[in-house]
Scaffold this motif. Structure first.
Motif, PDB file in Angstrom:
ATOM      1  N   ARG A   1      24.066 -10.530 -16.165  1.00  0.00           N
ATOM      2  CA  ARG A   1      25.209 -10.026 -15.407  1.00  0.00           C
ATOM      3  C   ARG A   1      25.799  -8.771 -16.052  1.00  0.00           C
ATOM      4  NH1 ARG A   1      27.475 -13.316 -11.394  1.00  0.00           N
ATOM      5  NH2 ARG A   1      25.678 -14.208 -10.337  1.00  0.00           N
ATOM      6  N   LEU A   2      25.820  -8.742 -17.381  1.00  0.00           N
ATOM      7  CA  LEU A   2      26.323  -7.540 -18.054  1.00  0.00           C
ATOM      8  C   LEU A   2      25.431  -6.343 -17.762  1.00  0.00           C
ATOM      9  CD1 LEU A   2      28.635  -8.965 -19.535  1.00  0.00           C
ATOM     10  CD2 LEU A   2      27.911  -7.777 -21.606  1.00  0.00           C
ATOM     11  N   GLY A   3      24.119  -6.590 -17.671  1.00  0.00           N
ATOM     12  CA  GLY A   3      23.206  -5.504 -17.324  1.00  0.00           C
ATOM     13  C   GLY A   3      23.469  -4.980 -15.924  1.00  0.00           C
ATOM     14  N   ILE A   4      23.722  -5.899 -14.990  1.00  0.00           N
ATOM     15  CA  ILE A   4      24.045  -5.492 -13.618  1.00  0.00           C
ATOM     16  C   ILE A   4      25.331  -4.684 -13.597  1.00  0.00           C
ATOM     17  CG2 ILE A   4      24.683  -6.335 -11.329  1.00  0.00           C
ATOM     18  CD1 ILE A   4      22.871  -8.768 -11.881  1.00  0.00           C
ATOM     19  N   GLN A   5      26.344  -5.160 -14.348  1.00  0.00           N
ATOM     20  CA  GLN A   5      27.620  -4.448 -14.384  1.00  0.00           C
ATOM     21  C   GLN A   5      27.465  -3.068 -15.021  1.00  0.00           C
ATOM     22  OE1 GLN A   5      31.433  -5.604 -13.628  1.00  0.00           O
ATOM     23  NE2 GLN A   5      30.724  -3.530 -13.228  1.00  0.00           N
ATOM     24  N   ALA A   6      26.688  -2.982 -16.089  1.00  0.00           N
ATOM     25  CA  ALA A   6      26.483  -1.687 -16.751  1.00  0.00           C
ATOM     26  C   ALA A   6      25.822  -0.697 -15.809  1.00  0.00           C
ATOM     27  CB  ALA A   6      25.645  -1.874 -18.012  1.00  0.00           C
ATOM     28  N   ARG A   7      24.822  -1.163 -15.076  1.00  0.00           N
ATOM     29  CA  ARG A   7      24.142  -0.261 -14.126  1.00  0.00           C
ATOM     30  C   ARG A   7      25.082   0.144 -12.995  1.00  0.00           C
ATOM     31  NH1 ARG A   7      20.027  -3.854 -15.500  1.00  0.00           N
ATOM     32  NH2 ARG A   7      20.330  -5.168 -13.663  1.00  0.00           N
ATOM     33  N   ALA A   8      25.922  -0.790 -12.555  1.00  0.00           N
ATOM     34  CA  ALA A   8      26.880  -0.463 -11.494  1.00  0.00           C
ATOM     35  C   ALA A   8      27.887   0.584 -11.970  1.00  0.00           C
ATOM     36  CB  ALA A   8      27.597  -1.734 -11.034  1.00  0.00           C
ATOM     37  N   LEU A   9      28.345   0.454 -13.223  1.00  0.00           N
ATOM     38  CA  LEU A   9      29.289   1.443 -13.761  1.00  0.00           C
ATOM     39  C   LEU A   9      28.635   2.816 -13.852  1.00  0.00           C
ATOM     40  CD1 LEU A   9      31.039  -0.530 -16.655  1.00  0.00           C
ATOM     41  CD2 LEU A   9      31.957   0.014 -14.411  1.00  0.00           C
TER      42      LEU A   9
END
Length: 443
Positions: free
Chosen positions: A338-346
């Motif tokens: 989930r952190l990877g998804i959030q980082a890519r979204a940012l």
């Protein structure tokens, strides 16, 4: 409580449509996008017609460990007064971390990130809300946000967290039912349970928006039609309390006026469906009478113990934000996927906003712009807002080699030179090239 009615988020792209739209009682505008001395003519005309305008802030970071910035608070107050607004709104979120409390470099998220639902975070949030309330000329309402990630070790549900925030500060709530749906999909939180725990009498108004699901994750895009599950949550809320106002948000991929009007109609129908069953829903113990107009001062706001609480919150938020925007290790207890998804979204959001702030960059780099920016953003956090981010990216692209060659490289260099100094440079190619050489050598 101010009765607002039916509203829509005012954006320049749909300004003409909003002015012609029937049944719009009020609009909301992003506070940071306004210059109080030069209001858009569309907003001026709406105000002259008696349409209420509410400024909606996105940069205070009331959930952050630091005290709210006095300049940002003054700017929000100035916009509220310029618009004659009955209230202002912000978010329960943090948007930056690092700095003096952690003796580390400041970090900017460029996005609203969730605060942990812990006693420490609640103490800090209450203290910051109190500071904001004293600085603003009108009442403050704060919004629950959507989140892709969950904090480990949380001590309260969202409803409990918001209930205690209201009880301790008397702040009003802006409830976003789309965000409740997002948290249902992404974090398994039941919207009905959250609504049952809320102090519904504290609701100032309600946001409704669309999103999209990708690979099992709901993205609160504000760029898609409002889905049925979000309307159902709105109906559930309206069965518990008559919302003073309901507003449709749309920030990108704007449809025609007809589709926006149909969405407003669907929102109205959802509210009326809830009102027909109002009183049938159980209210959580202690919710009635929860709104406190003059609540006691939040404990630990400015004393030594409170400073230690701020430091603990600062360390936790800085570790998370650094992992998201600077590529540092994921803090213990967080979901790495989930952190990877959030980082890519940012990073994707940064790329999109920089492209709007500096449209010359994608024009010069063409299809190479987006992958290049995402590569740049992996380990290079924002250090001064999106305009500085555009300059930093251009410098990185020039120094990294291979991303801009030939005419593209020359145009990118000229663009960087024109904007990187304290004043526009003279149009001398020789002195410009020499200056850039000196600047890049120093860096």
């Amino acid at each position: 409580m101010v009765r607002l009615g039916t509203g829509i988020g005012w954006r320049p792209e749909i300004a003409d449509a909003v002015e012609r739209m029937p049944g719009v009682d009020w609009v909301e505008v992003v506070a940071e996008n306004l210059c109080p001395g030069h209001l858009p003519e569309s907003l001026v005309r709406l105000r002259e017609r008696g349409v209420t305008v509410v400024p909606h802030g996105v940069s205070l970071g009331l959930g952050g460990a630091e005290r709210p910035d006095e300049g940002r608070l003054a700017a929000l107050a100035e916009r509220a007064e310029a618009l004659g607004a009955p209230l202002v709104t912000e978010h329960i979120a943090f948007v930056r971390a690092g700095g003096p409390l952690t003796a580390s470099a400041p970090l900017e998220a460029g996005h609203l990130l969730p605060v942990p639902r812990t006693r420490d975070a609640l103490d800090v949030l209450c203290a910051n809300v109190r500071i904001a309330q004293r600085a603003l000329p009108v009442p403050l309402a704060v919004e629950n946000i959507a989140a892709l990630i969950s904090w480990p070790g949380e001590e309260m549900t969202e409803g409990q967290f918001l209930y205690e925030l209201v009880e301790r500060t008397g702040v009003r709530l802006l409830i976003d039912v789309a965000n409740l749906h997002t948290n249902h999909v992404n974090r398994g939180e039941d919207p009905a349970e959250a609504l049952a725990e809320l102090p519904v009498e504290a609701i100032a108004y309600v946001h409704v928006a669309g999103g999209v699901e990708k690979d099992g994750v709901w993205h609160d895009s504000h760029a898609h039609p409002v889905p049925r599950p979000v309307l159902d949550i709105l109906t559930d809320l309206a069965s518990r309390v008559a919302p003073p106002g309901v507003l449709l948000e749309r920030d990108e991929d704007f449809p025609g006026a007809g589709e926006l009007e149909r969405e407003l109609t669907a929102i109205g129908e959802a509210v009326r469906a809830g009102s027909r069953t109002r009183g049938a829903q159980p209210v959580a113990e202690g919710v009635r009478g929860a709104v406190v107009e003059s609540a006691p001062e939040a404990p630990g706001a400015d004393d030594e113990a409170g400073e230690r609480v701020r430091e603990r919150v600062a360390l936790a938020q800085t570790a998370l934000l650094s992992a998201l925007v600077a590529g540092t290790p994921v803090p213990e207890g967080f979901d790495r996927t989930r952190l990877g998804i959030q980082a890519r979204a940012l990073a994707a959001k940064r790329a999109g906003v920089v492209a709007k702030v500096a449209p010359e960059l994608p024009a010069v780099l063409g299809t190479a712009y987006r992958p290049a920016f995402l590569s740049y953003a992996q380990s290079r956090p924002m250090r001064g807002g999106y305009r500085q981010d555009a300059l930093d990216f251009a410098e990185w692209a020039l120094l990294s080699g291979g991303l801009a060659e030939g005419r593209a490289k020359r145009e990118l260099r000229e663009w960087w030179l024109d904007r990187s100094g304290p004043a526009p440079r003279r149009r001398s190619r020789v002195t410009g090239v020499a200056r850039m050489g000196r600047v890049l050598m120093r860096r």
